[in-house]
Design a protein around this motif. Structure first.
Motif, short mmCIF file in Angstrom:
data_model
loop_
_atom_site.label_atom_id
_atom_site.label_comp_id
_atom_site.label_asym_id
_atom_site.label_seq_id
_atom_site.Cartn_x
_atom_site.Cartn_y
_atom_site.Cartn_z
N LYS A 187 51.10 28.71 40.34
CA LYS A 187 50.26 27.79 39.65
C LYS A 187 48.84 28.03 39.96
CE LYS A 187 53.61 24.40 38.94
NZ LYS A 187 54.06 22.87 39.60
N ILE A 188 48.68 28.37 41.10
CA ILE A 188 47.12 28.41 41.64
C ILE A 188 46.42 29.64 40.99
CG2 ILE A 188 45.60 28.86 43.59
CD1 ILE A 188 47.58 27.06 45.22
N LEU A 189 47.16 30.54 41.10
CA LEU A 189 46.85 32.02 40.52
C LEU A 189 46.67 31.91 39.05
CD1 LEU A 189 46.47 35.00 41.09
CD2 LEU A 189 48.78 35.42 40.46
N ASN A 190 47.45 31.28 38.34
CA ASN A 190 47.28 31.07 36.81
C ASN A 190 46.07 30.27 36.61
OD1 ASN A 190 49.57 32.63 36.23
ND2 ASN A 190 50.80 30.72 36.03
N LYS A 191 45.78 29.31 37.29
CA LYS A 191 44.56 28.32 37.31
C LYS A 191 43.47 29.29 37.26
CE LYS A 191 44.42 23.77 38.71
NZ LYS A 191 44.32 22.74 39.75
N ILE A 192 43.39 30.17 38.55
CA ILE A 192 42.23 30.86 38.78
C ILE A 192 41.82 31.85 37.45
CG2 ILE A 192 41.39 32.93 40.26
CD1 ILE A 192 42.67 31.25 42.68
N LEU A 193 43.09 32.70 37.28
CA LEU A 193 43.01 33.89 36.18
C LEU A 193 42.59 33.06 34.85
CD1 LEU A 193 46.16 36.01 37.26
CD2 LEU A 193 43.48 36.19 37.61
N SER A 194 43.17 31.85 34.68
CA SER A 194 42.52 31.32 33.15
C SER A 194 41.15 30.77 33.34
CB SER A 194 43.30 29.92 32.96
OG SER A 194 42.93 29.13 33.72
N GLY A 195 40.47 30.72 34.42
CA GLY A 195 39.16 30.53 34.46
C GLY A 195 38.79 29.13 34.03
N ALA A 196 39.54 28.32 33.81
CA ALA A 196 39.38 26.87 33.12
C ALA A 196 39.14 25.87 34.38
CB ALA A 196 40.52 26.49 32.41
N SER A 197 39.49 26.23 35.50
CA SER A 197 39.57 25.32 36.86
C SER A 197 38.97 25.70 37.85
CB SER A 197 41.00 24.76 36.87
OG SER A 197 41.70 24.25 35.77
N ASP A 198 38.08 26.63 37.77
CA ASP A 198 37.39 27.04 38.99
C ASP A 198 36.91 26.23 39.98
OD1 ASP A 198 37.99 29.50 37.92
OD2 ASP A 198 35.98 30.28 37.29
#
Length: 72
Positions: free
Chosen positions: A6-17
């Motif tokens: 989940k954390i990796l997906n958040k980071i890769l999406s760039g939406a929740s940096d």
């Protein structure tokens, strides 16, 4: 989905940096096989086969600095 995915997906999406917890980011890098050394407030992650080092710092609120989460 696991917490790290989940954390990796958040980071890769760039939406929740700006909302990534520093401890979660360190945990993810550990799980990805990075080694770390600490100098003052700088956490420096490195890994054989990866040319760039990852140098991150925590904010006072416990979150990672947004510009260090995803270096575009």
């Amino acid at each position: 989905m696991t917490q790290k995915k989940k954390i990796l997906n958040k980071i890769l999406s760039g939406a929740s940096d700006s909302s990534i917890q520093f401890n979660n980011l360190c945990s993810l890098l550990d799980a990805l096989g990075f080694s770390k050394r600490i100098k003052g407030g700088h956490y420096i992650f490195y890994k054989d086969g990866v040319e760039e080092i990852i140098n991150i710092q925590a904010l006072k609120n416990g979150k990672a600095k947004a510009y260090q989460v995803l270096n575009k």
